[in-house]
Write a protein that holds these residues in place. Structure first.
Motif, short mmCIF file in Angstrom:
data_model
loop_
_atom_site.label_atom_id
_atom_site.label_comp_id
_atom_site.label_asym_id
_atom_site.label_seq_id
_atom_site.Cartn_x
_atom_site.Cartn_y
_atom_site.Cartn_z
N UNK A 190 -69.53 -4.58 -2.99
CA UNK A 190 -69.74 -3.30 -3.68
C UNK A 190 -69.71 -2.14 -2.68
N UNK A 191 -70.36 -2.35 -1.52
CA UNK A 191 -70.33 -1.30 -0.51
C UNK A 191 -68.90 -1.03 -0.02
N UNK A 192 -68.16 -2.10 0.18
CA UNK A 192 -66.76 -1.91 0.61
C UNK A 192 -65.92 -1.30 -0.51
N UNK A 193 -66.22 -1.65 -1.76
CA UNK A 193 -65.50 -1.02 -2.88
C UNK A 193 -65.76 0.49 -2.91
N UNK A 194 -67.03 0.86 -2.71
CA UNK A 194 -67.35 2.29 -2.69
C UNK A 194 -66.62 2.99 -1.54
N UNK A 195 -66.58 2.32 -0.39
CA UNK A 195 -65.85 2.91 0.73
C UNK A 195 -64.36 3.05 0.41
N UNK A 196 -63.81 1.98 -0.19
CA UNK A 196 -62.39 2.01 -0.54
C UNK A 196 -62.11 3.12 -1.55
N UNK A 197 -62.98 3.20 -2.60
CA UNK A 197 -62.78 4.22 -3.62
C UNK A 197 -62.91 5.62 -3.04
N UNK A 198 -63.90 5.79 -2.18
CA UNK A 198 -64.09 7.10 -1.55
C UNK A 198 -62.92 7.46 -0.65
N UNK A 199 -62.44 6.49 0.11
CA UNK A 199 -61.30 6.76 0.99
C UNK A 199 -60.02 6.97 0.18
#
Length: 585
Positions: free
Chosen positions: A237-246
């Motif tokens: 989930x943390x990596x998904x948020x990073x991916x979505x933000x990026x």
């Protein structure tokens, strides 16, 4: 006489007859006396040996009976002791043969009872051994060599039954835990590594030892796998948020995002690896687009500034926001700031939501106050005026309650955090008071402008005459309104003007009533202002606004009165403006 005695007498009689018969034969033959004596002796010896043999056999039988009775008595005593039964009471006044038969029958029954108990004990011991091997529990403690009592067998049987119940319970628990372990391992794409994990997953279920330690180890393994799953999901989930933000910052095309959708839903090991690889790729791409990414982060920071009600000074404290030198260090500072703002907003979201609710209610209150000064609202259709008054009444009640609730929450928060809760750089209650003061100042300003406008209008009416304004009446379908014409005498213009208009001095100014037709009665009715609560004093700030609204309604143009303040212009009479009513019109 007994039959045995009769038979004995008959036997003696037969013997005597036989001897007499032999004597007659010997005499008839002519056997000498010495041979007769010899032959008689042979007969005697033969009969004696036969009788001795018979007696001996019967004596042997008696001895066997005595020995059997003694043996059976010994065996019976031993069996009663082993079986923990009471001693057998022998029947008195019976023959030796009957006594032996009774004792032997009792011994046979005791032996049968012993065999049954030992057989039942053996079966229970075998079941217990199997259960102990599976459950890794201790043995009950009965010896396989000793004969158990009925109470011991009953207790042992209940113990084995309880062990069977425990086995079924542990097996069901084991099956459920095994199912969870296999499911978690499949989701985590984890292969069994330790011998215990292999025994659980790969080996036969019947061969698994259902001990308490193994069940506890299974529960611990389930907890570890569950924690690993939660940790894996959190990482994904943390990596998904990073991916979505990026993606948003780098403005990645939608087609490229859709191709990565599978990894944005599942949280398996391969999904986590793919997300990490995507984050690394986007981070490298971010470094190549530092300027655009920094601007995107600044937009997010500005949004959180608004959500957190930051003042200008608080915003200027973050100096990198205004820097134009885009470097990796500047980007890192922006990343840290946006994370800090997010954490700050999440920790105090309840307070911020309450303040935002107050601001929304305040804006609605100002909007209703503005509508209250609009004369056209009396010509509305659809009950809007009633709805507005209802909203005003609800706001009169909700605003003070909301302010009181927020004050209590803010006091609690400030005592816990040991710091002040600021809204736009100042305390919330100061901010509320300031908004009320600004509202009162604005109302006073509008009131003065309105009075000034009325004063100018009065002066113009005095100079150039008052324009006739006929109120528009709604007509019903199919009805006609007759036209009424008021006739005035030209010579009585002064008196007509005097009768249809009145003048009085208010602080040195003139108030004139237009000779136009009267407005409808509904226009002179002032709408009732609802108080926030029955028996409670109204909020002084809201009460001031209500009084002003009532004054506006009472002094509205529909009442026909025009109020003006003092003016340096000279006062004019109606006669000085026009000599006749026609000229006045």
């Amino acid at each position: 006489m007994r039959k045995s005695e009769v038979l004995a007498a008959e036997s003696v009689s037969c013997l005597n007859k036989a001897l007499c018969h032999l004597k007659d034969i010997w005499e008839e033959i002519g056997i000498p006396e010495d041979q007769r004596l010899q032959r008689t002796n042979v007969v005697k010896n033969h009969i004696k040996s036969l009788l001795d043999m018979m007696v001996k056999e019967e004596e042997s039988l008696r001895q066997r009976l005595v020995s059997s009775i003694q043996t059976c008595r010994t065996d019976m005593e031993k069996l009663c002791l082993e079986l923990q039964l009471n001693a057998f009471e022998e029947e008195g006044g019976i023959s030796m043969l009957q006594q032996e038969n009774n004792i032997r029958t009792q011994v046979e029954a005791l032996l049968k009872e012993k065999a049954q108990r030992m057989q039942q004990l053996k079966a229970l011991l075998e079941q217990e051994q199997d259960l102990c091997d599976i459950l890794c529990s201790e043995l009950y403690g009965l010896s396989a060599d000793s004969v158990p009592t009925l109470e011991q067998l009953e207790s042992f049987s209940q113990h084995v039954a309880s062990q069977n119940t425990e086995k079924a319970k542990r097996y069901a628990e084991f099956a459920d835990l095994k199912r969870q372990i296999i499911l978690y391992m499949a989701e985590l794409e984890h292969t069994p590594e330790t011998s215990f994990e292999k025994d659980v997953v790969c080996e036969d279920e019947d061969a698994f030892c259902l001990s308490r330690d193994n069940i506890s180890s299974l529960k611990l393994l389930v907890c570890q796998l569950e924690e690993s799953k939660v940790e894996n999901e959190a990482k994904c989930e943390a990596n998904r948020e990073k991916v979505q933000r990026l993606w948003d910052r780098l403005q990645v095309p939608q087609e490229e995002r859709e191709a990565f959708n599978d990894h944005m839903v599942s949280s398996r090991k391969r999904n986590l690896e793919a997300l990490r690889a995507e984050v690394q790729r986007l981070e490298e791409l971010k470094l190549l687009n530092i300027c655009n990414v920094t601007e995107a982060i600044r937009s997010e920071i500005a949004v959180f500034w608004e959500k957190c009600f930051f003042s200008t000074d608080q915003r200027q404290d973050f100096a990198p926001y205004f820097s134009e030198t885009f470097t990796e260090e500047l980007l890192s500072l922006h990343d840290a700031e946006i994370q800090r703002l997010k954490q700050h907003y999440e920790e105090h979201q309840e307070l911020f939501d309450g303040v935002r609710q107050w601001e929304d209610s305040w804006r609605l209150f100002l909007d209703l106050e503005k509508k209250a000064t609009d004369p056209t609202r009396f010509t509305n259709r659809g009950g809007n005026l009633l709805k507005e008054e209802k909203q005003r009444s609800e706001l009169h009640k909700s605003l003070p309650k909301l302010e009181k609730k927020l004050k209590a929450q803010i006091d609690t928060w400030e005592s816990e955090q040991d710091s002040e809760f600021l809204v736009h750089g100042q305390k919330f209650l100061q901010y509320v008071e300031e908004q009320w003061e600004l509202h009162q100042i604005e109302k006073e300003k509008e009131k003065q402008e309105r009075h000034l406008k009325k004063s100018k209008q009065t002066e113009e009416d005095m100079l150039y005459g008052t324009a006739v304004r006929t109120p528009i009446k709604r007509r019903l379908l199919g009805t006609t309104t007759p036209i009424k014409t008021r006739k005035f005498n030209a010579t009585s213009s002064i008196s007509s003007a005097t009768s249809n208009s009145s003048s009085r001095s208010v602080y040195g100014s003139t108030v004139c009533r237009s000779p136009g037709p009267r407005p409808p009665l509904s226009a002179n009715k002032t709408p009732l202002v609802r108080t926030p609560g029955v028996g409670k004093p109204p909020n002084p700030r809201l009460q001031g606004c209500n009084k002003e609204n009532e004054a506006q309604l009472k002094g509205s143009p529909l009442s026909g009165a025009l109020l003006t303040h003092a003016s340096p212009q000279p006062n004019f009479s109606i006669a000085s403006v026009a000599s006749t009513y026609s000229e006045f019109v």
